[in-house]
Motif scaffolding. Structure first.
Motif, PDB file in Angstrom:
ATOM      1  N   ILE A 185      11.489  14.692   8.262  1.00  0.00           N
ATOM      2  CA  ILE A 185      11.606  13.544   7.354  1.00  0.00           C
ATOM      3  C   ILE A 185      12.945  12.825   7.507  1.00  0.00           C
ATOM      4  O   ILE A 185      13.026  11.614   7.291  1.00  0.00           O
ATOM      5  CB  ILE A 185      11.380  13.956   5.892  1.00  0.00           C
ATOM      6  N   VAL A 186      13.991  13.539   7.897  1.00  0.00           N
ATOM      7  CA  VAL A 186      15.291  12.894   8.094  1.00  0.00           C
ATOM      8  C   VAL A 186      15.274  12.024   9.335  1.00  0.00           C
ATOM      9  O   VAL A 186      15.678  10.851   9.299  1.00  0.00           O
ATOM     10  CB  VAL A 186      16.413  13.946   8.177  1.00  0.00           C
ATOM     11  N   MET A 221      12.749  10.721  10.999  1.00  0.00           N
ATOM     12  CA  MET A 221      11.848   9.575  10.869  1.00  0.00           C
ATOM     13  C   MET A 221      12.459   8.507   9.973  1.00  0.00           C
ATOM     14  O   MET A 221      12.423   7.312  10.286  1.00  0.00           O
ATOM     15  CB  MET A 221      10.485  10.028  10.351  1.00  0.00           C
ATOM     16  N   GLY A 222      13.035   8.939   8.846  1.00  0.00           N
ATOM     17  CA  GLY A 222      13.674   7.985   7.939  1.00  0.00           C
ATOM     18  C   GLY A 222      14.881   7.313   8.557  1.00  0.00           C
ATOM     19  O   GLY A 222      15.075   6.093   8.431  1.00  0.00           O
ATOM     20  N   ALA A 223      15.712   8.099   9.233  1.00  0.00           N
ATOM     21  CA  ALA A 223      16.915   7.542   9.854  1.00  0.00           C
ATOM     22  C   ALA A 223      16.558   6.591  10.999  1.00  0.00           C
ATOM     23  O   ALA A 223      17.205   5.549  11.172  1.00  0.00           O
ATOM     24  CB  ALA A 223      17.810   8.670  10.362  1.00  0.00           C
ATOM     25  N   ASN A 224      15.549   6.926  11.763  1.00  0.00           N
ATOM     26  CA  ASN A 224      15.150   6.057  12.870  1.00  0.00           C
ATOM     27  C   ASN A 224      14.585   4.731  12.365  1.00  0.00           C
ATOM     28  O   ASN A 224      14.861   3.669  12.935  1.00  0.00           O
ATOM     29  CB  ASN A 224      14.143   6.780  13.764  1.00  0.00           C
ATOM     30  N   ALA A 225      13.789   4.780  11.304  1.00  0.00           N
ATOM     31  CA  ALA A 225      13.276   3.533  10.719  1.00  0.00           C
ATOM     32  C   ALA A 225      14.418   2.701  10.157  1.00  0.00           C
ATOM     33  O   ALA A 225      14.473   1.477  10.344  1.00  0.00           O
ATOM     34  CB  ALA A 225      12.253   3.848   9.632  1.00  0.00           C
ATOM     35  N   ALA A 226      15.363   3.359   9.464  1.00  0.00           N
ATOM     36  CA  ALA A 226      16.493   2.644   8.873  1.00  0.00           C
ATOM     37  C   ALA A 226      17.401   2.055   9.950  1.00  0.00           C
ATOM     38  O   ALA A 226      17.889   0.918   9.819  1.00  0.00           O
ATOM     39  CB  ALA A 226      17.289   3.594   7.979  1.00  0.00           C
ATOM     40  N   HIS A 227      17.634   2.806  11.022  1.00  0.00           N
ATOM     41  CA  HIS A 227      18.487   2.318  12.110  1.00  0.00           C
ATOM     42  C   HIS A 227      17.870   1.091  12.763  1.00  0.00           C
ATOM     43  O   HIS A 227      18.562   0.082  13.015  1.00  0.00           O
ATOM     44  CB  HIS A 227      18.683   3.434  13.141  1.00  0.00           C
ATOM     45  N   ARG A 228      16.587   1.151  13.041  1.00  0.00           N
ATOM     46  CA  ARG A 228      15.916   0.004  13.647  1.00  0.00           C
ATOM     47  C   ARG A 228      16.016  -1.219  12.729  1.00  0.00           C
ATOM     48  O   ARG A 228      16.235  -2.350  13.187  1.00  0.00           O
ATOM     49  CB  ARG A 228      14.452   0.351  13.920  1.00  0.00           C
ATOM     50  N   ALA A 267      22.195   9.058   5.810  1.00  0.00           N
ATOM     51  CA  ALA A 267      23.467   8.351   5.945  1.00  0.00           C
ATOM     52  C   ALA A 267      24.324   9.008   7.019  1.00  0.00           C
ATOM     53  O   ALA A 267      24.963   8.316   7.838  1.00  0.00           O
ATOM     54  CB  ALA A 267      24.208   8.326   4.616  1.00  0.00           C
ATOM     55  N   GLY A 268      24.352  10.339   7.047  1.00  0.00           N
ATOM     56  CA  GLY A 268      25.116  11.048   8.067  1.00  0.00           C
ATOM     57  C   GLY A 268      24.627  10.744   9.468  1.00  0.00           C
ATOM     58  O   GLY A 268      25.433  10.602  10.408  1.00  0.00           O
ATOM     59  N   CYS A 269      23.316  10.649   9.624  1.00  0.00           N
ATOM     60  CA  CYS A 269      22.768  10.260  10.925  1.00  0.00           C
ATOM     61  C   CYS A 269      23.258   8.871  11.322  1.00  0.00           C
ATOM     62  O   CYS A 269      23.766   8.660  12.434  1.00  0.00           O
ATOM     63  CB  CYS A 269      21.245  10.272  10.883  1.00  0.00           C
ATOM     64  N   LEU A 270      23.118   7.907  10.417  1.00  0.00           N
ATOM     65  CA  LEU A 270      23.478   6.530  10.733  1.00  0.00           C
ATOM     66  C   LEU A 270      24.968   6.396  11.034  1.00  0.00           C
ATOM     67  O   LEU A 270      25.366   5.562  11.869  1.00  0.00           O
ATOM     68  CB  LEU A 270      23.080   5.612   9.570  1.00  0.00           C
ATOM     69  N   ALA A 323      26.133  26.553   9.509  1.00  0.00           N
ATOM     70  CA  ALA A 323      26.578  27.835   8.951  1.00  0.00           C
ATOM     71  C   ALA A 323      25.991  28.114   7.579  1.00  0.00           C
ATOM     72  O   ALA A 323      25.837  29.286   7.192  1.00  0.00           O
ATOM     73  CB  ALA A 323      28.106  27.854   8.888  1.00  0.00           C
ATOM     74  N   MET A 324      25.679  27.078   6.802  1.00  0.00           N
ATOM     75  CA  MET A 324      25.109  27.260   5.465  1.00  0.00           C
ATOM     76  C   MET A 324      23.601  27.003   5.472  1.00  0.00           C
ATOM     77  O   MET A 324      23.007  26.691   4.438  1.00  0.00           O
ATOM     78  CB  MET A 324      25.812  26.347   4.462  1.00  0.00           C
ATOM     79  N   ASP A 325      23.000  27.096   6.642  1.00  0.00           N
ATOM     80  CA  ASP A 325      21.565  26.868   6.845  1.00  0.00           C
ATOM     81  C   ASP A 325      21.179  25.400   6.663  1.00  0.00           C
ATOM     82  O   ASP A 325      20.009  25.078   6.516  1.00  0.00           O
ATOM     83  CB  ASP A 325      20.714  27.757   5.921  1.00  0.00           C
ATOM     84  N   GLU A 326      22.177  24.516   6.651  1.00  0.00           N
ATOM     85  CA  GLU A 326      21.879  23.089   6.570  1.00  0.00           C
ATOM     86  C   GLU A 326      21.296  22.609   7.889  1.00  0.00           C
ATOM     87  O   GLU A 326      21.615  23.147   8.950  1.00  0.00           O
ATOM     88  CB  GLU A 326      23.137  22.286   6.224  1.00  0.00           C
ATOM     89  N   ARG A 327      20.470  21.596   7.814  1.00  0.00           N
ATOM     90  CA  ARG A 327      19.873  21.017   9.010  1.00  0.00           C
ATOM     91  C   ARG A 327      20.877  20.066   9.651  1.00  0.00           C
ATOM     92  O   ARG A 327      21.581  19.324   8.959  1.00  0.00           O
ATOM     93  CB  ARG A 327      18.562  20.294   8.662  1.00  0.00           C
ATOM     94  N   THR A 328      20.947  20.075  10.978  1.00  0.00           N
ATOM     95  CA  THR A 328      21.876  19.214  11.700  1.00  0.00           C
ATOM     96  C   THR A 328      21.103  18.284  12.622  1.00  0.00           C
ATOM     97  O   THR A 328      19.991  18.598  13.066  1.00  0.00           O
ATOM     98  CB  THR A 328      22.887  20.044  12.522  1.00  0.00           C
ATOM     99  N   TYR A 329      21.729  17.140  12.922  1.00  0.00           N
ATOM    100  CA  TYR A 329      21.047  16.078  13.662  1.00  0.00           C
ATOM    101  C   TYR A 329      21.971  15.446  14.691  1.00  0.00           C
ATOM    102  O   TYR A 329      23.179  15.338  14.483  1.00  0.00           O
ATOM    103  CB  TYR A 329      20.518  15.003  12.697  1.00  0.00           C
ATOM    104  N   ASP A 330      21.367  15.016  15.801  1.00  0.00           N
ATOM    105  CA  ASP A 330      22.090  14.309  16.852  1.00  0.00           C
ATOM    106  C   ASP A 330      21.380  13.000  17.160  1.00  0.00           C
ATOM    107  O   ASP A 330      20.165  12.861  16.901  1.00  0.00           O
ATOM    108  CB  ASP A 330      22.166  15.137  18.138  1.00  0.00           C
ATOM    109  N   TYR A 331      22.144  12.067  17.726  1.00  0.00           N
ATOM    110  CA  TYR A 331      21.535  10.839  18.245  1.00  0.00           C
ATOM    111  C   TYR A 331      21.402  10.969  19.751  1.00  0.00           C
ATOM    112  O   TYR A 331      22.387  11.277  20.456  1.00  0.00           O
ATOM    113  CB  TYR A 331      22.385   9.618  17.902  1.00  0.00           C
ATOM    114  N   VAL A 332      20.209  10.788  20.265  1.00  0.00           N
ATOM    115  CA  VAL A 332      19.940  10.900  21.698  1.00  0.00           C
ATOM    116  C   VAL A 332      19.796   9.514  22.286  1.00  0.00           C
ATOM    117  O   VAL A 332      18.947   8.728  21.860  1.00  0.00           O
ATOM    118  CB  VAL A 332      18.659  11.736  21.954  1.00  0.00           C
ATOM    119  N   GLU A 333      20.644   9.217  23.270  1.00  0.00           N
ATOM    120  CA  GLU A 333      20.594   7.894  23.914  1.00  0.00           C
ATOM    121  C   GLU A 333      19.324   7.763  24.751  1.00  0.00           C
ATOM    122  O   GLU A 333      18.850   8.730  25.321  1.00  0.00           O
ATOM    123  CB  GLU A 333      21.810   7.706  24.807  1.00  0.00           C
TER     124      GLU A 333
END
Length: 445
Positions: free
Chosen positions: A53-54, A56-63, A97-100, A435-445
């Motif tokens: 969900i992150v 997909m949401g971030a990609n729609a928002a970025h576009r 927001a962190g993704c963007l 480390a706190m089991d949080e989900r992490t994200y990268d931007y792939v060119e």
């Protein structure tokens, strides 16, 4: 009074496709028409192994931000609507927001962020929040970013399994919008119901028959409430009526109910009287049961009339084209119905500027909202910019075995490694856990 509404929208569908007729029905040993005609669905969209969900949401928002030439400084609030959240404290909006912030030099440190939950209606509620924020003058000239993002999974073998779907809709809410202006008038129908719920669980518990009854009852109440402030509605008042679409078959029932309500005491009812009689009035019956039986008979006759069939084909059917191919997106479903309607108008070369939509949102638990939207002059350019049809065509068509693997991958109770079926390109992807089991994200060119 300055118009406030949706300036632009973008859609991101999960990159995987499950064909309901060719793959799902065949595996289940069922008639494909159970899905294609009964439910009105042809396929479901699912997130690939690197999607959620992150992303997909971030990609729609970025576009959306890229197309509109926006930076984080232009955004004063980010509201995410979802019923697929994976954290009971940290909102999905902070992840998005962190993704963007990975792709912009500025940050969103001065933007208000939140997460809305009320089943499928939360996307519309987030639009309401953004509208009210701007109307109150608290936006300081900035816009609001509303993201509705969900992965709608059911337990395997559940009757709702065929209605699954995944995707996100990002909407920019501004003054002087290019797409649609939101009405000040709203109508609500709300009650404490247990038609569909997820008590500390990912997959829903659903009373299917009850859920449909509640959906229709709350929609009727919301329409009546809307009319109490906006005046009586008429079938000819609206170019399109987008409904929340858990599956198109439910919208067929909602459309019939709405049409019956709108023609009551109008020339349309008079014109149909010779063919099917007038609508039953409750005061004509000794008890409620007899009245309801008469209403059901009238509606059976009504849905067979040419007037109703032509109205439905023109006003409601065009809203379903995207949903038929992607399934239920929960908070995003009514918003892809709006997009489908405007796409249809563009394809038919109709000038709908100034025409109105009547938008029917719904969330189990339960609440419906009815509001009107006026189509703005820039609608055609905004709709032409959408590439959702291309996304739908380019999905990877999974086998049933692959579907089971994907379902397990996105089951929060399981930890399944699965290689992606598609290659990410210019998008955010799920990268693992911290480390706190949080989900992490990268931007792939």
């Amino acid at each position: 009074m300055t118009a406030v509404g949706i300036d632009a929208m973008e859609i991101w569908t999960g990159k995987l496709k499950l064909d309901l007729a060719e793959t799902f029905a065949a595996e289940k040993g069922e008639d494909p028409e159970k899905y294609t005609k009964g439910l009105g669905l042809f396929a479901s969209s699912f997130p690939d192994a690197h999607e959620d969900i992150v992303t997909m949401g971030a990609n729609a928002a970025h576009r959306l931000m890229e197309r509109k030439g926006l930076t984080p400084a232009d955004i004063g609030r980010i509201d995410v609507a979802t019923e697929s959240a994976f954290d009971n404290s940290k909102p999905v909006s902070t992840y998005i927001a962190g993704c963007l912030e990975q792709v912009y030099e500025e940050d969103f440190h001065h933007a208000n962020k939140g997460e809305r939950k009320f089943a499928c209606i939360a996307g519309t509620q987030s639009l309401d929040d953004a509208y009210n924020w701007i109307r109150a003058g608290r936006n300081r000239g900035r816009s609001a970013l509303v993201v509705a993002t969900d992965t709608a999974l059911y337990a395997r073998g559940d009757p709702g399994e065929a209605t699954q779907g995944a995707g996100a809709v990002a909407m920019l809410v501004t003054e002087d919008p290019d797409l649609v202006e939101l009405s000040t008038e709203q109508g609500y129908g709300s009650a404490d119901e247990t038609d569909f719920l997820k008590p500390n669980q990912q997959f829903p518990s659903v009373d299917g028959k009850r859920s449909m009854q509640v959906y229709l009852a709350r929609m009727r109440e919301a329409l009546e409430d809307f009319e109490s402030v906006a005046g009586d509605t008429h079938p000819d008042d609206f170019a399109f009526i987008p409904y929340h679409t858990p599956f198109p078959g439910m919208v067929r029932k909602a459309g019939l109910l709405g049409y019956r309500h709108m023609i009551r005491c109008t020339e349309v009812e008079d014109e149909l009287a010779d063919e099917i009689g007038r609508q039953p009035r409750e005061e004509e019956f000794d008890d409620r049961e007899a009245y309801e039986e008469a209403i059901r008979g009238y509606m059976d006759d009504l849905k067979s009339t040419d007037q109703y069939r032509e109205w439905y084909a023109e006003v409601v059917e065009p809203t379903l084209s995207i949903s038929r191919e992607v399934g239920n997106w929960y908070t995003g479903s009514v918003h892809i119905a709006r997009a489908a309607a405007l796409q249809y108008a563009a394809e038919e070369d109709r000038d709908v500027t100034g025409d109105r939509l009547l938008v029917g949102s719904y969330g189990s638990g339960a609440q419906a909202e009815i509001h009107a939207e006026t189509i703005q002059e820039g609608w055609r350019e905004e709709v032409d910019a959408l590439n959702v049809d291309e996304q739908i065509r380019n999905r990877y068509d999974i086998s049933f075995e692959e579907y089971e693997q994907v379902h397990d991958r996105h089951n929060h109770d399981k930890s399944i490694e699965l290689a992606a079926f598609t290659e990410p390109d210019g998008e955010f992807v799920f990268a693992g856990r911290g480390a706190m089991d949080e989900r992490t994200y990268d931007y792939v060119e």
